[in-house]
Design a protein around this motif. Structure first.
Motif, PDB file in Angstrom:
ATOM      1  N   ILE A 225     -12.237   6.686   5.692  1.00  0.00           N
ATOM      2  CA  ILE A 225     -11.978   6.630   7.839  1.00  0.00           C
ATOM      3  C   ILE A 225     -12.983   7.771   7.961  1.00  0.00           C
ATOM      4  CG2 ILE A 225     -11.376   6.256   9.839  1.00  0.00           C
ATOM      5  CD1 ILE A 225      -9.072   4.544   8.253  1.00  0.00           C
ATOM      6  N   GLU A 226     -12.463   8.797   7.351  1.00  0.00           N
ATOM      7  CA  GLU A 226     -13.329   9.916   7.165  1.00  0.00           C
ATOM      8  C   GLU A 226     -14.664  10.416   7.703  1.00  0.00           C
ATOM      9  OE1 GLU A 226      -9.495  13.166   7.443  1.00  0.00           O
ATOM     10  OE2 GLU A 226     -11.069  13.434   6.256  1.00  0.00           O
ATOM     11  N   ARG A 227     -15.386   9.467   6.466  1.00  0.00           N
ATOM     12  CA  ARG A 227     -16.662   9.734   5.691  1.00  0.00           C
ATOM     13  C   ARG A 227     -17.653   8.706   6.860  1.00  0.00           C
ATOM     14  NH1 ARG A 227     -14.571  10.089   1.102  1.00  0.00           N
ATOM     15  NH2 ARG A 227     -15.700   7.612   0.572  1.00  0.00           N
ATOM     16  N   GLU A 228     -17.083   7.340   7.185  1.00  0.00           N
ATOM     17  CA  GLU A 228     -17.480   6.576   8.038  1.00  0.00           C
ATOM     18  C   GLU A 228     -17.375   6.837   9.609  1.00  0.00           C
ATOM     19  OE1 GLU A 228     -16.910   2.073   8.738  1.00  0.00           O
ATOM     20  OE2 GLU A 228     -16.290   2.424   6.468  1.00  0.00           O
ATOM     21  N   TYR A 229     -17.058   7.065   9.815  1.00  0.00           N
ATOM     22  CA  TYR A 229     -16.545   7.210  11.300  1.00  0.00           C
ATOM     23  C   TYR A 229     -16.614   8.929  11.482  1.00  0.00           C
ATOM     24  CZ  TYR A 229     -14.833   2.910  11.261  1.00  0.00           C
ATOM     25  OH  TYR A 229     -15.111   1.197  11.625  1.00  0.00           O
ATOM     26  N   GLY A 230     -17.536   9.782  10.568  1.00  0.00           N
ATOM     27  CA  GLY A 230     -17.263  10.913  11.535  1.00  0.00           C
ATOM     28  C   GLY A 230     -15.968  11.735  12.326  1.00  0.00           C
ATOM     29  N   ILE A 231     -14.982  11.349  11.713  1.00  0.00           N
ATOM     30  CA  ILE A 231     -13.521  12.373  12.581  1.00  0.00           C
ATOM     31  C   ILE A 231     -13.163  12.859  10.955  1.00  0.00           C
ATOM     32  CG2 ILE A 231     -13.887  10.461  14.533  1.00  0.00           C
ATOM     33  CD1 ILE A 231     -11.494   9.235  12.344  1.00  0.00           C
ATOM     34  N   GLU A 232     -12.316  13.996  11.007  1.00  0.00           N
ATOM     35  CA  GLU A 232     -11.109  14.511  10.665  1.00  0.00           C
ATOM     36  C   GLU A 232      -9.516  14.076  10.609  1.00  0.00           C
ATOM     37  OE1 GLU A 232     -10.196  19.017   8.846  1.00  0.00           O
ATOM     38  OE2 GLU A 232     -11.801  18.473   9.905  1.00  0.00           O
ATOM     39  N   LEU A 233      -8.818  13.690  10.220  1.00  0.00           N
ATOM     40  CA  LEU A 233      -8.109  13.125  10.578  1.00  0.00           C
ATOM     41  C   LEU A 233      -6.747  13.863  10.198  1.00  0.00           C
ATOM     42  CD1 LEU A 233      -7.818   9.129   9.621  1.00  0.00           C
ATOM     43  CD2 LEU A 233      -8.148  10.427  12.014  1.00  0.00           C
ATOM     44  N   ASP A 234      -6.159  14.179  11.312  1.00  0.00           N
ATOM     45  CA  ASP A 234      -4.545  15.697  10.706  1.00  0.00           C
ATOM     46  C   ASP A 234      -3.962  15.081   9.272  1.00  0.00           C
ATOM     47  OD1 ASP A 234      -5.427  17.034  12.880  1.00  0.00           O
ATOM     48  OD2 ASP A 234      -3.851  15.608  14.626  1.00  0.00           O
ATOM     49  N   GLU A 235      -3.718  15.808   8.279  1.00  0.00           N
ATOM     50  CA  GLU A 235      -2.772  15.052   7.487  1.00  0.00           C
ATOM     51  C   GLU A 235      -1.834  14.595   7.577  1.00  0.00           C
ATOM     52  OE1 GLU A 235      -2.031  18.284   4.766  1.00  0.00           O
ATOM     53  OE2 GLU A 235      -4.119  19.294   4.890  1.00  0.00           O
ATOM     54  N   ASP A 236      -0.853  14.722   9.615  1.00  0.00           N
ATOM     55  CA  ASP A 236       0.747  14.793   9.500  1.00  0.00           C
ATOM     56  C   ASP A 236       0.045  12.765   9.246  1.00  0.00           C
ATOM     57  OD1 ASP A 236       1.465  16.713   9.093  1.00  0.00           O
ATOM     58  OD2 ASP A 236       1.538  17.011  10.960  1.00  0.00           O
ATOM     59  N   VAL A 237      -0.548  12.292  10.043  1.00  0.00           N
ATOM     60  CA  VAL A 237      -1.404  10.752   9.947  1.00  0.00           C
ATOM     61  C   VAL A 237      -1.579   9.941   8.967  1.00  0.00           C
ATOM     62  CG1 VAL A 237      -3.946   9.219   9.805  1.00  0.00           C
ATOM     63  CG2 VAL A 237      -3.578  11.658  11.512  1.00  0.00           C
ATOM     64  N   ILE A 238      -1.022  10.788   7.285  1.00  0.00           N
ATOM     65  CA  ILE A 238      -1.060   9.750   6.896  1.00  0.00           C
ATOM     66  C   ILE A 238       0.764   9.583   6.332  1.00  0.00           C
ATOM     67  CG2 ILE A 238      -0.663   9.141   3.735  1.00  0.00           C
ATOM     68  CD1 ILE A 238      -2.840  11.110   4.068  1.00  0.00           C
TER      69      ILE A 238
ATOM     70  N   TYR B  87       1.234  -0.841   0.003  1.00  0.00           N
ATOM     71  CA  TYR B  87       0.272   0.399   0.175  1.00  0.00           C
ATOM     72  C   TYR B  87       0.978   0.923  -0.016  1.00  0.00           C
ATOM     73  CZ  TYR B  87      -3.635  -2.695   0.888  1.00  0.00           C
ATOM     74  OH  TYR B  87      -5.199  -4.179   0.992  1.00  0.00           O
ATOM     75  N   ASP B  88       0.754   2.542  -1.090  1.00  0.00           N
ATOM     76  CA  ASP B  88       1.257   3.256  -1.520  1.00  0.00           C
ATOM     77  C   ASP B  88       0.422   4.913  -0.474  1.00  0.00           C
ATOM     78  OD1 ASP B  88      -0.286   3.983  -2.941  1.00  0.00           O
ATOM     79  OD2 ASP B  88       1.038   3.746  -4.808  1.00  0.00           O
ATOM     80  N   SER B  89       1.021   5.843  -0.132  1.00  0.00           N
ATOM     81  CA  SER B  89       0.101   7.278  -0.190  1.00  0.00           C
ATOM     82  C   SER B  89      -0.805   7.522  -0.496  1.00  0.00           C
ATOM     83  CB  SER B  89       1.457   7.822  -0.099  1.00  0.00           C
ATOM     84  OG  SER B  89       1.915   8.249  -1.368  1.00  0.00           O
TER      85      SER B  89
END
Length: 88
Positions: free
Chosen positions: A53-66, A41-43
């Protein structure tokens, strides 16, 4: 849909839904500490996974997560950390 837990099974499901089967070793076995690049799996795949994940779980992940979450364990920890934060 907002949920309170995010498991390795959830991550595997979303990876497969968004990116299909990996080009590398796959998602079977003990992959928690295996680099995403080593399992195929690449970037771009992780960006799609993050979006799902953001859509399904209703959260906003920081860009740094990736960039910082290079293994499934780190990715799970990052998502779980966001799920644990109470809504304002």
């Amino acid at each position: 849909m907002s949920q309170n837990t995010f498991t390795l099974a959830d991550l595997k499901r979303i990876l497969l839904e968004g990116s299909g089967a990996p080009e590398g070793g796959g998602l079977d076995g003990d992959i928690l500490d295996t680099e995403f690049s080593d399992i195929g799996y690449d970037s771009l795949a992780l960006l799609e996974t993050t979006s799902r994940i953001e859509r399904e779980y209703g959260i906003e992940l920081d860009e740094d997560v990736i960039g910082d979450a290079t293994t499934p364990r780190a990715f799970l920890d990052a998502v779980t950390g966001h799920l644990a934060v109470p809504a304002a």
